[in-house]
Design a protein around this motif. Structure first.
Motif, PDB file in Angstrom:
ATOM      1  N   ALA A  89      -4.521   3.387  -4.188  1.00 29.06           N
ATOM      2  CA  ALA A  89      -5.369   2.652  -3.070  1.00 29.06           C
ATOM      3  C   ALA A  89      -5.246   3.188  -1.748  1.00 29.06           C
ATOM      4  O   ALA A  89      -6.168   3.113  -1.248  1.00 29.06           O
ATOM      5  CB  ALA A  89      -4.484   1.275  -3.057  1.00 29.06           C
ATOM      6  N   SER A  90      -3.914   3.929  -1.492  1.00 27.51           N
ATOM      7  CA  SER A  90      -3.964   4.383  -0.136  1.00 27.51           C
ATOM      8  C   SER A  90      -4.788   5.706   0.168  1.00 27.51           C
ATOM      9  O   SER A  90      -5.231   6.047   0.989  1.00 27.51           O
ATOM     10  CB  SER A  90      -2.518   4.562   0.221  1.00 27.51           C
ATOM     11  OG  SER A  90      -1.811   5.343  -0.540  1.00 27.51           O
ATOM     12  N   THR A  91      -4.567   6.478  -0.968  1.00 31.03           N
ATOM     13  CA  THR A  91      -5.512   7.725  -1.060  1.00 31.03           C
ATOM     14  C   THR A  91      -7.053   7.571  -1.270  1.00 31.03           C
ATOM     15  O   THR A  91      -7.783   8.441  -0.795  1.00 31.03           O
ATOM     16  CB  THR A  91      -4.781   8.684  -1.747  1.00 31.03           C
ATOM     17  OG1 THR A  91      -4.732   8.410  -3.152  1.00 31.03           O
ATOM     18  CG2 THR A  91      -3.365   8.979  -1.447  1.00 31.03           C
ATOM     19  N   LYS A  92      -7.460   6.446  -1.869  1.00 28.39           N
ATOM     20  CA  LYS A  92      -8.747   6.278  -2.477  1.00 28.39           C
ATOM     21  C   LYS A  92      -8.933   7.467  -3.520  1.00 28.39           C
ATOM     22  O   LYS A  92     -10.281   7.763  -3.635  1.00 28.39           O
ATOM     23  CB  LYS A  92      -9.567   6.036  -1.531  1.00 28.39           C
ATOM     24  CG  LYS A  92      -9.434   4.744  -0.527  1.00 28.39           C
ATOM     25  CD  LYS A  92     -10.529   4.858   0.486  1.00 28.39           C
ATOM     26  CE  LYS A  92     -10.253   3.796   1.441  1.00 28.39           C
ATOM     27  NZ  LYS A  92     -11.457   3.472   2.298  1.00 28.39           N
ATOM     28  N   LYS A  93      -7.895   8.336  -4.099  1.00 23.82           N
ATOM     29  CA  LYS A  93      -8.253   9.035  -4.942  1.00 23.82           C
ATOM     30  C   LYS A  93      -7.833   8.699  -6.654  1.00 23.82           C
ATOM     31  O   LYS A  93      -6.795   8.023  -6.517  1.00 23.82           O
ATOM     32  CB  LYS A  93      -7.736  10.358  -4.825  1.00 23.82           C
ATOM     33  CG  LYS A  93      -8.151  10.943  -3.447  1.00 23.82           C
ATOM     34  CD  LYS A  93      -7.198  12.080  -2.955  1.00 23.82           C
ATOM     35  CE  LYS A  93      -7.552  12.814  -1.543  1.00 23.82           C
ATOM     36  NZ  LYS A  93      -6.451  13.986  -1.349  1.00 23.82           N
ATOM     37  N   VAL A 111      -7.833   4.837 -11.111  1.00 28.45           N
ATOM     38  CA  VAL A 111      -9.112   4.826 -10.198  1.00 28.45           C
ATOM     39  C   VAL A 111      -9.464   3.844  -9.149  1.00 28.45           C
ATOM     40  O   VAL A 111      -8.782   2.576  -9.539  1.00 28.45           O
ATOM     41  CB  VAL A 111     -10.291   5.033 -11.167  1.00 28.45           C
ATOM     42  CG1 VAL A 111     -10.256   6.213 -12.082  1.00 28.45           C
ATOM     43  CG2 VAL A 111     -10.704   3.843 -11.773  1.00 28.45           C
ATOM     44  N   PRO A 112      -9.586   4.271  -7.964  1.00 25.51           N
ATOM     45  CA  PRO A 112      -9.909   3.155  -7.035  1.00 25.51           C
ATOM     46  C   PRO A 112     -10.912   2.352  -7.182  1.00 25.51           C
ATOM     47  O   PRO A 112     -12.217   2.867  -7.648  1.00 25.51           O
ATOM     48  CB  PRO A 112     -10.045   3.968  -5.853  1.00 25.51           C
ATOM     49  CG  PRO A 112     -10.323   5.345  -6.105  1.00 25.51           C
ATOM     50  CD  PRO A 112      -9.782   5.586  -7.544  1.00 25.51           C
ATOM     51  N   MET A 117       0.961  -1.243   0.073  1.00 22.26           N
ATOM     52  CA  MET A 117       0.041  -0.285   0.102  1.00 22.26           C
ATOM     53  C   MET A 117       1.029   1.326   0.127  1.00 22.26           C
ATOM     54  O   MET A 117       1.866   1.212   0.745  1.00 22.26           O
ATOM     55  CB  MET A 117      -0.715  -0.085   1.342  1.00 22.26           C
ATOM     56  CG  MET A 117      -1.963  -1.029   1.308  1.00 22.26           C
ATOM     57  SD  MET A 117      -3.296  -0.334  -0.264  1.00 22.26           S
ATOM     58  CE  MET A 117      -4.205   0.457   0.951  1.00 22.26           C
ATOM     59  N   GLY A 118       0.447   2.075  -0.916  1.00 17.88           N
ATOM     60  CA  GLY A 118       1.413   3.369  -1.155  1.00 17.88           C
ATOM     61  C   GLY A 118       2.466   3.304  -2.107  1.00 17.88           C
ATOM     62  O   GLY A 118       3.063   4.330  -2.463  1.00 17.88           O
TER      63      GLY A 118
END
Length: 366
Positions: free
Chosen positions: A96-100, A131-132, A87-88
């Motif tokens: 994935a980590s920011t969900k943006k 995209v998440p 993650m990240g």
């Protein structure tokens, strides 16, 4: 004025076509819990619609907190599909980590870009739209489109369109996860039942596991479909479940069985089929269980099927089951060596066993 209206109409028509294609892709995702083929088709549509060269879907492994490829398209996909990201880590990990969502116009200028993928696949990545994938406010993974054709950049309009597809993909992946958990529980329960039946007979300890292993090795060489392999797994585990209906005095008898006792023990494959035939979705597995004692020359039981009439799963289990029986101690004899057991399979090829299955098994064991 007329020309402007015509241009506006053409743009609107193109947008409608794009949305229609993405809607078709979204509808595909709701039609099956066997997700791989559906995802492949949906992403193929997405690539064509947004004019991208290739695409991938990363899924989140919650236990390891890592992303792995659930689907990666392209000629060199095999080279990179086992790669994982923390993650990240990388562009996918950042999203994935920011969900943006994120558009990267030139990956070479982005410090998050991991050069490993291009180095291993020999693919040249220029731009990425990521995209998440979120279902019920929970991260499922990320979706990526790579390299818009014609040298163009991905736009926020592209992002909005693909976000519309991300939602049904997220739901489909989550449903597939739940479905897989149910299947895993069923397999584990089946194994527990088979093991409990084995406990009645100390000579058959580990028999189920070995028959399963042999059967799956044969099926791998036969290139059976995923569905056939799933049915084979269940049929191999439960091939002797009908022995639950055989009395201990017969099942564990140390001496030679009488003709009547042998006729009764032969009913175990039929008993197994009767126990399981009411379970929806197990029809093909049940057929494998019922017929794994048929003989290639038609003299087996319970139905006297011969040659290609015998279901392929039954032909596989027949060889695996017999080999394990020959190579383990029994109340009435000591185990044969593997070499002797393989020679017996050869000798009875075309009599008891399918010759192609025997040939494949011997190749595996040698």
């Amino acid at each position: 004025m007329i020309r402007e209206m015509e241009n506006s109409f053409k743009i609107l028509e193109k947008e409608n076509r794009v949305l229609k294609n993405l809607l078709n892709a979204a509808q595909l995702l709701g039609k099956s819990l066997e997700i791989e083929d559906v995802l492949e088709k949906a992403m193929e549509i997405a690539e064509k619609t947004l004019n991208a060269e290739t695409s991938s879907i990363w899924e989140l492994d919650e236990e390891e907190n890592e992303l792995f490829f659930r689907m990666v398209r392209g000629e060199k996909a095999e080279k990179i599909k086992k790669k994982r990201l923390k993650m990240g880590q990388g562009i996918a990990g950042w999203v994935a980590s920011t969900k943006k969502p994120l558009i990267v116009e030139d990956v070479k200028k982005d410090l998050r870009w991991n050069k490993y993928f291009d180095r291993e696949s020999h693919f040249i990545t220029k731009s990425i739209l990521t995209v998440p994938l979120i279902a019920k406010e929970k991260l499922i993974g990320v979706l990526q489109l790579l390299n818009k054709k014609g040298g163009e950049n991905f736009t926020h309009s592209d992002e909005e369109k693909i976000m519309g597809l991300a939602s049904p993909i997220s739901i489909a992946l989550e449903n597939a996860r739940l479905y897989q958990k149910i299947k895993d529980i069923f397999i584990q329960t089946s194994f527990a039942l088979a093991t409990a039946i084995e406990k009645r007979d100390p000579y058959t300890g580990g028999h189920t596991k070995r028959v399963l292993d042999y059967s799956l090795k044969i099926s791998e060489k036969m290139n059976l479909s995923k569905k056939e392999n799933e049915n084979l797994r269940i049929a191999s585990i439960l091939h002797d479940v009908g022995k639950i209906g055989i009395p201990d005095r017969i099942l564990t008898k140390k001496g030679k069985l009488t003709k009547g006792e042998f006729e009764f023990i032969k009913k175990h494959s039929q008993f197994g089929a009767e126990i399981l035939e009411k379970i929806k979705g197990l029809e093909d597995a049940v057929i494998g269980i019922k017929h794994h004692h048929e003989w290639y020359n038609g003299s087996g039981y319970p139905s006297g099927l011969k040659e290609e009439e015998i279901p392929v799963l039954a032909r596989i289990i027949s060889v695996a089951d017999t080999f394990d029986a020959l190579t383990t101690d029994r109340p009435y004899r000591k185990a044969f060596s593997k070499k002797v057991a393989l020679n017996i399979l050869k000798e009875y090829s075309r009599i008891q066993f399918c010759p192609k299955t025997v040939e494949i098994f011997i190749q595996i064991m040698e």
